[in-house]
Design a protein around this motif. Structure first.
Motif, PDB file in Angstrom:
ATOM      1  N   PHE A 232     -60.864  13.764 -49.414  1.00  0.00           N
ATOM      2  CA  PHE A 232     -62.207  13.443 -49.919  1.00  0.00           C
ATOM      3  C   PHE A 232     -62.120  12.847 -51.320  1.00  0.00           C
ATOM      4  O   PHE A 232     -62.776  11.854 -51.632  1.00  0.00           O
ATOM      5  CB  PHE A 232     -63.084  14.695 -49.953  1.00  0.00           C
ATOM      6  N   ALA A 233     -61.291  13.474 -52.163  1.00  0.00           N
ATOM      7  CA  ALA A 233     -61.136  12.954 -53.528  1.00  0.00           C
ATOM      8  C   ALA A 233     -60.565  11.539 -53.483  1.00  0.00           C
ATOM      9  O   ALA A 233     -61.007  10.657 -54.226  1.00  0.00           O
ATOM     10  CB  ALA A 233     -60.243  13.877 -54.355  1.00  0.00           C
ATOM     11  N   VAL A 235     -60.943   9.360 -51.108  1.00  0.00           N
ATOM     12  CA  VAL A 235     -62.004   8.457 -50.653  1.00  0.00           C
ATOM     13  C   VAL A 235     -62.937   8.113 -51.815  1.00  0.00           C
ATOM     14  O   VAL A 235     -63.337   6.961 -51.986  1.00  0.00           O
ATOM     15  CB  VAL A 235     -62.786   9.100 -49.488  1.00  0.00           C
ATOM     16  N   VAL A 236     -63.276   9.110 -52.622  1.00  0.00           N
ATOM     17  CA  VAL A 236     -64.160   8.855 -53.761  1.00  0.00           C
ATOM     18  C   VAL A 236     -63.478   7.916 -54.752  1.00  0.00           C
ATOM     19  O   VAL A 236     -64.103   7.006 -55.296  1.00  0.00           O
ATOM     20  CB  VAL A 236     -64.550  10.186 -54.443  1.00  0.00           C
ATOM     21  N   MET A 240     -66.245   4.764 -51.527  1.00  0.00           N
ATOM     22  CA  MET A 240     -66.700   5.223 -50.211  1.00  0.00           C
ATOM     23  C   MET A 240     -66.822   4.049 -49.240  1.00  0.00           C
ATOM     24  O   MET A 240     -67.488   3.071 -49.525  1.00  0.00           O
ATOM     25  CB  MET A 240     -68.084   5.872 -50.322  1.00  0.00           C
ATOM     26  N   MET A 276     -59.802  11.631 -59.991  1.00  0.00           N
ATOM     27  CA  MET A 276     -61.147  11.431 -59.456  1.00  0.00           C
ATOM     28  C   MET A 276     -62.195  11.541 -60.563  1.00  0.00           C
ATOM     29  O   MET A 276     -63.111  10.717 -60.648  1.00  0.00           O
ATOM     30  CB  MET A 276     -61.444  12.451 -58.358  1.00  0.00           C
ATOM     31  N   LEU A 280     -64.667   8.627 -61.764  1.00  0.00           N
ATOM     32  CA  LEU A 280     -66.122   8.820 -61.762  1.00  0.00           C
ATOM     33  C   LEU A 280     -66.718   8.536 -63.131  1.00  0.00           C
ATOM     34  O   LEU A 280     -67.827   8.021 -63.251  1.00  0.00           O
ATOM     35  CB  LEU A 280     -66.463  10.255 -61.359  1.00  0.00           C
ATOM     36  N   ALA A 285     -68.489   3.949 -58.863  1.00  0.00           N
ATOM     37  CA  ALA A 285     -68.505   3.531 -57.465  1.00  0.00           C
ATOM     38  C   ALA A 285     -67.119   3.593 -56.832  1.00  0.00           C
ATOM     39  O   ALA A 285     -66.965   3.308 -55.652  1.00  0.00           O
ATOM     40  CB  ALA A 285     -69.071   2.121 -57.351  1.00  0.00           C
TER      41      ALA A 285
ATOM     42  N   LEU B 101     -70.802  14.209 -64.219  1.00  0.00           N
ATOM     43  CA  LEU B 101     -70.019  13.253 -63.436  1.00  0.00           C
ATOM     44  C   LEU B 101     -70.560  13.123 -62.015  1.00  0.00           C
ATOM     45  O   LEU B 101     -70.702  12.017 -61.494  1.00  0.00           O
ATOM     46  CB  LEU B 101     -68.558  13.690 -63.393  1.00  0.00           C
ATOM     47  N   ARG B 104     -73.921  11.173 -60.891  1.00  0.00           N
ATOM     48  CA  ARG B 104     -73.946   9.710 -60.877  1.00  0.00           C
ATOM     49  C   ARG B 104     -73.851   9.149 -59.465  1.00  0.00           C
ATOM     50  O   ARG B 104     -74.075   7.959 -59.261  1.00  0.00           O
ATOM     51  CB  ARG B 104     -72.786   9.178 -61.718  1.00  0.00           C
ATOM     52  N   ARG B 105     -73.472   9.975 -58.519  1.00  0.00           N
ATOM     53  CA  ARG B 105     -73.374   9.482 -57.146  1.00  0.00           C
ATOM     54  C   ARG B 105     -74.415  10.168 -56.267  1.00  0.00           C
ATOM     55  O   ARG B 105     -74.753  11.323 -56.484  1.00  0.00           O
ATOM     56  CB  ARG B 105     -71.978   9.740 -56.578  1.00  0.00           C
ATOM     57  N   MET B 112     -69.135  15.384 -51.551  1.00  0.00           N
ATOM     58  CA  MET B 112     -67.671  15.328 -51.577  1.00  0.00           C
ATOM     59  C   MET B 112     -67.146  15.560 -52.983  1.00  0.00           C
ATOM     60  O   MET B 112     -66.128  16.228 -53.180  1.00  0.00           O
ATOM     61  CB  MET B 112     -67.194  13.975 -51.054  1.00  0.00           C
ATOM     62  N   ILE B 113     -67.855  15.006 -53.980  1.00  0.00           N
ATOM     63  CA  ILE B 113     -67.394  15.146 -55.360  1.00  0.00           C
ATOM     64  C   ILE B 113     -67.493  16.599 -55.806  1.00  0.00           C
ATOM     65  O   ILE B 113     -66.567  17.145 -56.412  1.00  0.00           O
ATOM     66  CB  ILE B 113     -68.208  14.231 -56.289  1.00  0.00           C
ATOM     67  N   ALA B 116     -64.683  18.486 -54.397  1.00  0.00           N
ATOM     68  CA  ALA B 116     -63.409  18.198 -55.058  1.00  0.00           C
ATOM     69  C   ALA B 116     -63.342  18.873 -56.420  1.00  0.00           C
ATOM     70  O   ALA B 116     -62.302  19.424 -56.798  1.00  0.00           O
ATOM     71  CB  ALA B 116     -63.215  16.689 -55.197  1.00  0.00           C
TER      72      ALA B 116
END
Lengths: 293, 317
Positions: A232-233, A235-236, A240, A276, A280, A285, B101, B104-105, B112-113, B116
């Motif tokens: 998951f990390a 992918v981020v 995405m 990650m 971020l 993005a 952080l 922002r998404r 998911m963030i 993580a």
């Protein structure tokens, strides 16, 4: 031979381990990216489906005597079939709802699968013999042949998938259905079928990862949930839904993790998450992402 | 839906009465576990139901606050109230840093963030010098509340925990029904519209996230006080998943939902305590069933049924 006071053999060794881990990060995040790209859902069951792939390969060998090379072909097909059933019977009903429901549903599937396999096999791993013995002897390091095969083959699969989605007619349908499903349907393309097949493709890639992982790591009910959070990390970080992003981020972070294990072993487990957070902070993005929809 | 509808007075009254006499009927430690989990679920519900942010990492607040409180009680011999407040404050701090952080998404990326970041916190808890690694912090003394009231007795502690959890629920209720809560609802329903009206959506979301993390931390701190232990399980993603399950099963956007959800999930855990795999499978199956068949959860479906009934009664007259 020493580079920065680090023996070259250790460096090569960790690079190899990093590339191996990176192969699985890339394969899994690629599947997630394809599913996310078209269905807009996060497939939380991806780790469990990877574990399922490994167990199917193990069962094929144990009960039917079907070896690794056939498993490499059969397991992705079987797991893709399971994915298609999941999409048709469950995910389809959540279409048009908030995507978090699909995330919760796939999380439930992951728990169910992991629980079932732990009940049957416990937390210990099942061994799976390496299909290629021997290795390549370099002047200062030994490269096990199977590991080299995994790195090369996963790169081939990753770029073949990229080519399939970005350069073929079917891939063009996928991308068009992602942009504007209603319009694509008016052209007579069966978008619901595309969704089903795409989910199947993503799950098949997870299953393929499972077969390839079986001889390296033991076949273990926990192997999926250990991996999925890191993926998951990844992918981020990659962005995405970006295919190239997940390939580069997957291999890249595998290598970064390997080097960290060499230079600062305490941070090897968390370096991906730190990267990650940095990504971020500076490029929300993701490295290859185009932002949220 | 605007905020949380006020509970009917008789229902609220019954609730209070039940909560007060509960230790006579049930095992106090079970009740306290239930209350702590209900508060964790309620803090998550504040985000999931009222802000539309699916946080998948609430264990990081729950668990880290449990560690801080346990450490403060055991090593620094803090007074319990202070130790609990310190735990919540620490959770709020993590919430602020992580929130800056993660906010922002949008949508699933946010989930998911947060997962993580929670995994990062898990690794830190595994490695930090004071957390005791795989053993956790054990034999935490409960101490004397304000230096006066010894908490060693389970029934005494129950009423303290009840008061703290009731405060948490009251705070959530007040927040959701305040002007601030209405802006949050507006952002959930249409972020673009809220921004065009001049609201800084991200600031509102961040404040809600920090509040939620402080409350989740409060739940974790109380849990450390009750069970006298803080372990890696408290910071693990399975705890985040269980909290989410409680929210979904009980019903998002309801005040009683997290309590009902906690009752169901905690009972399930206790009943199958020696079969961790079976609990995992059951939880998975419940997730699937609820998402496919009753997305409003137990309390939500009950409310919908009540509304249908009153509507039918009105058409008859």
């Amino acid at each position: 031979m020493n580079i920065f006071d680090i023996p070259a053999s250790a460096l090569i060794g960790q690079l190899l381990v990093g590339l191996i881990n990176g192969s699985f990060y890339a394969l899994l995040s690629l599947g997630l990216a394809i599913i996310y790209g078209l269905l807009h859902i996060v497939n939380f069951a991806h780790g469990a489906q990877y574990m399922l792939g490994a167990f199917i390969a193990w069962a094929l060998l144990e009960y039917l005597g079907i070896g690794y090379w056939w498993a490499l072909l059969l397991v992705p097909l079987i797991t893709a079939g399971i994915g298609i059933v999941i999409e048709r019977s469950m995910l389809r009903r959540l279409h048009g709802l908030d995507p978090v429901y699909a995330l919760l549903l796939t999380f439930g599937i992951a728990l169910l699968l992991e629980g079932a396999f732990r009940l049957k096999f416990g937390a210990t791993g099942q061994p799976y013999a390496s299909p290629i013995e021997g290795g390549i002897k370099l002047p200062f390091a030994f490269l096990p042949a199977y590991r080299v095969w995994v790195i090369v083959f996963s790169m081939v699969v990753c770029f073949a998938t990229w080519w399939f989605v970005e350069r073929t007619r079917f891939g063009a349908y996928l991308r068009a259905a992602h942009e504007n499903p209603a319009l694509v349907r008016t052209f007579g393309i069966r978008v619901p079928l595309l969704l089903t097949l795409t989910y199947g493709l993503g799950v098949g890639l997870a299953g393929l990862g499972g077969v390839m992982a079986a001889p390296i790591y033991q076949v273990n009910p926990l192997m999926g949930s250990n991996l999925i959070v890191v993926v998951f990390a990844v992918v981020v970080i990659g962005g995405m839904g970006s295919i190239l992003g997940s390939i580069f981020a997957g291999f890249g972070l595998g290598v970064v993790e390997g080097l960290t294990r060499l230079l600062a072993p305490d941070y090897a487990g968390i370096v991906v998450f730190i990267v990650m957070l940095l990504v971020l902070a500076f490029k929300p993005a993701g490295l290859f992402g185009r932002g949220d929809h | 839906m605007q905020g949380i509808s006020r509970l009917p007075r008789p229902v609220l009254f019954t609730f209070v009465l039940l909560a007060l006499v509960a230790p006579l009927i049930a095992y106090p430690v079970f009740l306290m576990k239930l209350l702590c989990w209900a508060l964790l679920a309620a803090s998550l519900n504040l985000l999931v139901g009222h802000v539309g942010l699916l946080s998948f990492g609430h264990a990081m607040f729950f668990g880290s606050a449990a560690y801080i409180t346990a450490h403060a009680l055991k090593v620094w011999s803090f007074e319990p109230l202070l130790a609990v407040l310190l735990g919540s404050a620490f959770a709020a701090f993590i919430g602020l840093v992580g929130g800056l952080l993660a906010i922002r998404r949008l949508g699933t990326a946010f989930s998911m963030i947060t997962l993580a970041i929670a995994q990062l916190v898990f690794f830190l808890a595994l490695r930090a010098p004071f957390t005791g690694g795989e053993d956790g912090i054990q034999d935490v003394p409960r101490g004397k509340l304000l230096g006066l009231l010894p908490l060693a007795n389970d029934t005494t502690l129950y009423y303290v925990i009840l008061a703290a959890v009731a405060f948490g629920f009251w705070l959530i209720y007040r927040t959701v029904n305040s002007p601030f809560g209405h802006v949050l609802t507006a952002i959930r329903d249409s972020e673009a519209r809220a921004i065009s009206l001049g609201y800084r959506a991200n600031q509102y979301k961040l404040v809600a996230y920090v509040l939620s993390s402080a409350l989740a931390g409060l739940a974790g701190s109380l849990k450390a006080l009750v069970f006298q232990i803080a372990t890696l399980t408290d910071v693990s993603w399975t705890t985040s998943g269980e909290a989410l399950l409680m929210v979904i099963v009980g019903g998002v956007q309801t005040l009683a939902g997290p309590l009902v959800g906690a009752l169901i999930v905690v009972s399930m855990q206790n009943y199958f305590a020696s079969f961790a795999e079976v609990v995992l499978m059951l939880q998975g199956a419940v997730f699937i069933l609820v998402v496919l068949l009753f997305r409003r959860g137990v309390v939500g479906e009950w409310q919908a049924w009540q509304q249908r009934r009153t509507a039918r009664a009105h058409t008859k007259t």
